[in-house]
Design an enzyme around this catalytic site. Structure first.
Site, PDB file in Angstrom:
ATOM      1  N   LYS A 123      -0.258   4.571   4.768  1.00 26.51           N
ATOM      2  CA  LYS A 123      -1.107   3.598   5.465  1.00 26.51           C
ATOM      3  C   LYS A 123      -0.481   3.233   6.801  1.00 26.51           C
ATOM      4  O   LYS A 123       0.723   2.947   6.887  1.00 26.51           O
ATOM      5  CB  LYS A 123      -1.308   2.345   4.613  1.00 26.51           C
ATOM      6  CG  LYS A 123      -2.318   1.374   5.213  1.00 26.51           C
ATOM      7  CD  LYS A 123      -2.714   0.293   4.217  1.00 26.51           C
ATOM      8  CE  LYS A 123      -3.697  -0.692   4.816  1.00 26.51           C
ATOM      9  NZ  LYS A 123      -4.964  -0.030   5.228  1.00 26.51           N
ATOM     10  N   HIS A 174       0.831  -1.193   0.000  1.00 23.70           N
ATOM     11  CA  HIS A 174       0.000   0.000   0.000  1.00 23.70           C
ATOM     12  C   HIS A 174       0.873   1.254   0.000  1.00 23.70           C
ATOM     13  O   HIS A 174       2.087   1.185   0.173  1.00 23.70           O
ATOM     14  CB  HIS A 174      -0.915   0.030   1.235  1.00 23.70           C
ATOM     15  CG  HIS A 174      -2.081  -0.901   1.126  1.00 23.70           C
ATOM     16  ND1 HIS A 174      -1.979  -2.242   1.415  1.00 23.70           N
ATOM     17  CD2 HIS A 174      -3.377  -0.690   0.769  1.00 23.70           C
ATOM     18  CE1 HIS A 174      -3.160  -2.820   1.235  1.00 23.70           C
ATOM     19  NE2 HIS A 174      -4.022  -1.899   0.844  1.00 23.70           N
TER      20      HIS A 174
END
Length: 269
Positions: A160, A156
């Site tokens: 995140k 990600h």
């Protein structure tokens, strides 16, 4: 056709703005409220304008109670603490609560279950159709190949904060269900140093973070002299928003309970 009045929580964030645009594009939904936390610098600003749309006369507010009372559904991709609080207010108002938030503790989950006794909650680590189909495939593959090693790799964007991702855990749960075992008793979340040989039946996780990656997930089933790799790559947050809107529609008129996107899509849970 009834118009569904929608509240978007975390309205000024990446997913919040994506949800606002998705609601504006829908034919059966209307943005009723846009929520942000108390003290946020965007409070009072027009939600549509923030999302790059023509002004919509829905200013950002922190009044959860009024928003819940005058909405049919709330779309929530925020934080565990915010989602739990919102679930209890949504339960009092008897409205549909769609939760895309990840990183819940056991205590948080217990409170969500309690709220779901009074309202429809649709909670998923990933709202996209593709990921939930992938989870169904992983469950079947794990069942058919009980002796294959399972590893889940996810990547990600650099902002995140939780790892493994909610989607990775969703896929891990699918694999564990396919083998009729508890994920918590078989998961390996980190490896470092001399770890020794791999334990039979382990479900491994690896998390990568960097750049602006929306979300990549690969489940590898490794057997003797062969590997099966099942992959999903998210290219735009719009896929999560469309899934959340589908969940809000599906939840209208349903009995109170804690549901998953597999229920919404009619997939094996």
């Amino acid at each position: 056709m009834k118009t569904i009045r929608v509240t978007v929580a975390g309205a000024s964030g990446r997913m919040g703005l994506t949800l606002i645009r998705a609601v504006a594009d829908s034919q059966d939904m209307q943005l009723a409220f846009a929520l942000e936390r108390p003290g946020h610098t965007a409070l009072g600003r027009d939600a549509a304008t923030l999302a790059g749309l023509p002004p919509g006369n829905v200013p950002l507010t922190d009044d959860l109670v009024v928003a819940a009372a005058e909405s049919d559904a709330v779309l929530d991709f925020t934080t565990p603490a915010a989602s739990v609080t919102l679930s209890e207010i949504a339960a009092q108002a008897r409205i549909v609560h769609v939760i895309g938030t990840t990183g819940f503790s056991d205590t948080d989950l217990a409170r969500l279950h309690a709220a779901a006794r009074h309202a429809v909650i649709v909670k998923s680590g990933n709202m996209s159709v593709g990921v939930n189909l992938l989870a169904a495939l992983v469950r079947e593959a794990a069942k058919i190949l009980p002796n294959y090693d399972i590893e889940i790799v996810e990547m990600h964007h650099r902002m995140k904060v939780d790892a493994p991702s909610g989607t990775a855990l969703l896929l891990g749960e699918a694999a564990a269900k396919g083998r009729n075992v508890a994920l918590r008793e078989h998961e390996i979340r980190a490896r470092d140093g001399n770890t020794g040989p791999r334990n039979d039946g382990a479900i491994g996780f690896a998390s990568l973070r960097g750049g602006t990656v929306v979300g990549d997930h690969t489940v590898t089933l490794a057997g003797p002299y062969e590997r099966i790799e099942l992959t999903h790559r998210a290219e735009d947050r719009g896929i999560f928003a469309r899934g959340a809107l589908a969940a809000a529609r599906w939840g209208q008129g349903k009995k109170p309970g804690l549901y998953a996107m597999s229920d919404v899509l009619g997939l094996p849970g």
